[in-house]
Design an enzyme around this catalytic site. Structure first.
Site, PDB file in Angstrom:
ATOM      1  N   SER A 106       0.778   7.392   6.015  1.00 33.11           N
ATOM      2  CA  SER A 106       0.689   6.035   6.541  1.00 33.11           C
ATOM      3  C   SER A 106      -0.333   5.269   5.718  1.00 33.11           C
ATOM      4  O   SER A 106      -1.359   5.834   5.317  1.00 33.11           O
ATOM      5  CB  SER A 106       0.237   6.067   8.010  1.00 33.11           C
ATOM      6  OG  SER A 106      -0.204   4.783   8.418  1.00 33.11           O
ATOM      7  N   ALA A 117       0.864  -1.187   0.000  1.00 35.38           N
ATOM      8  CA  ALA A 117       0.000   0.000   0.000  1.00 35.38           C
ATOM      9  C   ALA A 117       0.897   1.232   0.000  1.00 35.38           C
ATOM     10  O   ALA A 117       0.793   2.117   0.847  1.00 35.38           O
ATOM     11  CB  ALA A 117      -0.966  -0.003   1.181  1.00 35.38           C
ATOM     12  N   ARG A 134      -2.300   3.296   6.849  1.00 34.12           N
ATOM     13  CA  ARG A 134      -3.516   3.234   7.668  1.00 34.12           C
ATOM     14  C   ARG A 134      -4.339   4.527   7.590  1.00 34.12           C
ATOM     15  O   ARG A 134      -5.490   4.521   8.043  1.00 34.12           O
ATOM     16  CB  ARG A 134      -3.174   2.908   9.124  1.00 34.12           C
ATOM     17  CG  ARG A 134      -2.682   1.478   9.312  1.00 34.12           C
ATOM     18  CD  ARG A 134      -2.532   1.107  10.777  1.00 34.12           C
ATOM     19  NE  ARG A 134      -2.344  -0.326  10.966  1.00 34.12           N
ATOM     20  CZ  ARG A 134      -1.167  -0.920  11.190  1.00 34.12           C
ATOM     21  NH1 ARG A 134      -0.063  -0.197  11.259  1.00 34.12           N
ATOM     22  NH2 ARG A 134      -1.084  -2.229  11.350  1.00 34.12           N
ATOM     23  N   LYS A 158       9.299   7.538  10.971  1.00 41.59           N
ATOM     24  CA  LYS A 158       7.881   7.496  11.332  1.00 41.59           C
ATOM     25  C   LYS A 158       7.620   6.417  12.393  1.00 41.59           C
ATOM     26  O   LYS A 158       6.855   6.613  13.325  1.00 41.59           O
ATOM     27  CB  LYS A 158       7.066   7.243  10.060  1.00 41.59           C
ATOM     28  CG  LYS A 158       5.725   6.585  10.223  1.00 41.59           C
ATOM     29  CD  LYS A 158       4.676   7.595  10.549  1.00 41.59           C
ATOM     30  CE  LYS A 158       3.268   7.070  10.633  1.00 41.59           C
ATOM     31  NZ  LYS A 158       3.059   5.659  10.743  1.00 41.59           N
ATOM     32  N   ASP A 159       8.265   5.259  12.196  1.00 40.55           N
ATOM     33  CA  ASP A 159       8.144   4.148  13.149  1.00 40.55           C
ATOM     34  C   ASP A 159       9.424   4.144  13.987  1.00 40.55           C
ATOM     35  O   ASP A 159      10.304   3.303  13.805  1.00 40.55           O
ATOM     36  CB  ASP A 159       7.947   2.839  12.392  1.00 40.55           C
ATOM     37  CG  ASP A 159       6.680   2.871  11.553  1.00 40.55           C
ATOM     38  OD1 ASP A 159       5.595   2.650  12.102  1.00 40.55           O
ATOM     39  OD2 ASP A 159       6.769   3.178  10.342  1.00 40.55           O
ATOM     40  N   ALA A 204       4.161   8.042  -0.650  1.00 40.76           N
ATOM     41  CA  ALA A 204       5.394   8.812  -0.853  1.00 40.76           C
ATOM     42  C   ALA A 204       6.422   8.588   0.258  1.00 40.76           C
ATOM     43  O   ALA A 204       7.621   8.793   0.041  1.00 40.76           O
ATOM     44  CB  ALA A 204       5.057  10.300  -0.975  1.00 40.76           C
ATOM     45  N   GLY A 205       5.966   8.162   1.456  1.00 39.42           N
ATOM     46  CA  GLY A 205       6.919   7.843   2.528  1.00 39.42           C
ATOM     47  C   GLY A 205       7.775   6.645   2.150  1.00 39.42           C
ATOM     48  O   GLY A 205       9.007   6.670   2.281  1.00 39.42           O
ATOM     49  N   HIS A 206       7.135   5.594   1.648  1.00 41.26           N
ATOM     50  CA  HIS A 206       7.890   4.426   1.198  1.00 41.26           C
ATOM     51  C   HIS A 206       8.833   4.814   0.055  1.00 41.26           C
ATOM     52  O   HIS A 206       9.974   4.359   0.002  1.00 41.26           O
ATOM     53  CB  HIS A 206       6.930   3.342   0.685  1.00 41.26           C
ATOM     54  CG  HIS A 206       5.989   2.794   1.708  1.00 41.26           C
ATOM     55  ND1 HIS A 206       4.638   3.031   1.675  1.00 41.26           N
ATOM     56  CD2 HIS A 206       6.192   2.003   2.796  1.00 41.26           C
ATOM     57  CE1 HIS A 206       4.046   2.410   2.683  1.00 41.26           C
ATOM     58  NE2 HIS A 206       4.965   1.790   3.382  1.00 41.26           N
TER      59      HIS A 206
HETATM   60  P1  AMP Z   1       5.122  -0.195   6.439  1.00 39.87           P
HETATM   61  O1  AMP Z   1       4.789  -0.579   5.049  1.00 39.87           O
HETATM   62  O2  AMP Z   1       4.103   0.647   7.111  1.00 39.87           O
HETATM   63  O3  AMP Z   1       5.580  -1.383   7.260  1.00 39.87           O
HETATM   64  O4  AMP Z   1       6.394   0.743   6.344  1.00 39.87           O
HETATM   65  C1  AMP Z   1       7.540   0.336   5.639  1.00 39.87           C
HETATM   66  C2  AMP Z   1       8.638   1.333   5.885  1.00 39.87           C
HETATM   67  O5  AMP Z   1       8.209   2.630   5.445  1.00 39.87           O
HETATM   68  C3  AMP Z   1       9.001   1.474   7.364  1.00 39.87           C
HETATM   69  O6  AMP Z   1      10.419   1.617   7.470  1.00 39.87           O
HETATM   70  C4  AMP Z   1       8.294   2.746   7.756  1.00 39.87           C
HETATM   71  O7  AMP Z   1       8.897   3.413   8.844  1.00 39.87           O
HETATM   72  C5  AMP Z   1       8.423   3.559   6.486  1.00 39.87           C
HETATM   73  N1  AMP Z   1       7.419   4.631   6.447  1.00 39.87           N
HETATM   74  C6  AMP Z   1       6.090   4.505   6.621  1.00 39.87           C
HETATM   75  N2  AMP Z   1       5.493   5.724   6.581  1.00 39.87           N
HETATM   76  C7  AMP Z   1       6.483   6.632   6.364  1.00 39.87           C
HETATM   77  C8  AMP Z   1       6.517   8.057   6.235  1.00 39.87           C
HETATM   78  N3  AMP Z   1       5.414   8.802   6.296  1.00 39.87           N
HETATM   79  N4  AMP Z   1       7.722   8.648   6.034  1.00 39.87           N
HETATM   80  C9  AMP Z   1       8.846   7.910   5.973  1.00 39.87           C
HETATM   81  N5  AMP Z   1       8.883   6.562   6.071  1.00 39.87           N
HETATM   82  C10 AMP Z   1       7.713   5.933   6.277  1.00 39.87           C
END
Ligand code: AMP
Length: 303
Positions: free
Chosen positions: A192, A39, A194, A156-157, A42-44
């Site tokens: 996020s 999902a 979520r 973020k995490d 832009a953070g990823h």
């Molecule tokens: P997730 O798919 O939520 O498990 O996140 C995968 C990676 O993307 C993890 O290292 C998160 O910390 C990072 N991530 C998620 N949201 C952001 C964000 N807004 N900015 C930067 N990195 C993010």
């Protein structure tokens, strides 16, 4: 036999992943891994961009990891869109998508878990028992499977990032861990996967989380009492419309123990609910240490 989605190469098994990464290593290329649950937003993609800056090749993993979800959490309804993710990764110039199935990651008989001890007990660990063991286990596996030189994780995490740094150090996993600043919406809400759960009314309230954390950090930075600042933050979150506040804490930026002095490098973190959606965010206590949101240098030369 070689799977692609659009023009993106996809592998689903450890043996094929290693064959590709080994070939890159043999030709002198370095490899960055970006673990995700898909999902993508832009953070990823900022993590992918950072991986491209730091290494010759970028592998993104996509695995919604069942062991990091509690029995009452959102594993089954977590957003999944592999084709959409693949299209975004082509645009981000990802070299390879590693999308294993649950059987590949946790075959019959799997029992070993990685525990991050006290780092995993406070903050989110108090409210999500077993979550960080699931994260530490899957990230250890992904790093050992891929033999990546570098792996990028979001601030973020923040607790997750510190847990992973510790696990990699303690287990002598040969990957450098790179933290990447949080990418935010223009109104400050951290991106996020979520956020898709939020109703439009909840979405209006959501940016208050970052605003209140920033105000709290500023108050502590002015040598305000830490306990009073945190109590005010919890009250402000409730006043803004958050329906439940799991915690607002100020901790040492590295070992995550409660902050007792405001002149130490620290982090203010919170988890709070809007209806059925749990949001987390964090800010640095020293504003100069906080990266500009989403400010990732663009690579200037093509490869
Ligand atoms: P997730 O798919 O939520 O498990 O996140 C995968 C990676 O993307 C993890 O290292 C998160 O910390 C990072 N991530 C998620 N949201 C952001 C964000 N807004 N900015 C930067 N990195 C993010």
């Amino acid at each position: 036999m070689n799977e692609t989605i659009g023009s993106l190469a996809v592998v689903r098994g450890v043996a094929e992943l290693r064959r590709r990464v080994d070939a890159w290593h043999r030709s002198g290329d370095t490899v960055a891994l970006v673990p995700t649950m898909g999902a993508l937003h832009a953070g990823h993609l900022a993590l992918v961009a950072r991986g491209r800056e730091l290494a010759d090749r970028v592998v993104v993993s996509l695995f919604v990891n069942p062991t990091q979800f509690g029995p009452t959490e959102d594993f089954t309804r977590y957003p999944r869109d592999e084709a959409g993710d693949a299209a975004k990764l082509v645009g981000a110039r990802c070299d390879l998508l590693y999308a294993p199935g649950v059987e590949e990651m946790y075959p019959q008989g799997f029992v070993t878990m990685v525990s991050a001890g006290s780092l995993a007990e406070g903050l989110c660990g108090r409210f999500r028992p077993g979550h960080f063991a699931g994260v530490a286990t899957v990230v250890s596996k992904l790093l050992l499977q891929s033999r990546a030189d570098i792996a990028c994780f979001g601030e973020k995490d923040y607790q997750q990032l510190q847990v992973i740094r510790r696990v990699v150090r303690d287990l002598d996993i040969a990957a450098r861990i790179e933290g990447v600043p949080t990418v935010r919406e223009p109104d400050g809400l951290a991106l996020s996967s979520r956020n898709a759960y939020l109703s439009s009314a909840e979405r209006q309230v959501a940016p208050a989380l970052r605003r209140i954390l920033a105000e709290t950090a500023a108050r502590i930075g002015r040598r305000g009492g830490i306990a009073a600042a945190l109590a005010a933050a919890a009250a402000a979150l409730a006043g803004a419309g958050f329906t439940k506040i799991d915690y607002v804490d100020a901790v040492d930026a590295e070992n995550l123990t409660p902050l007792t002095r405001s002149d130490r490098p620290g982090r203010v973190l919170a988890a709070a609910w809007l209806g059925r959606t749990r949001l987390i965010d964090n800010v640095s206590l020293s504003p100069q240490a906080e990266g500009r949101p989403g400010a990732i240098r663009r690579e200037s030369k093509g490869t």
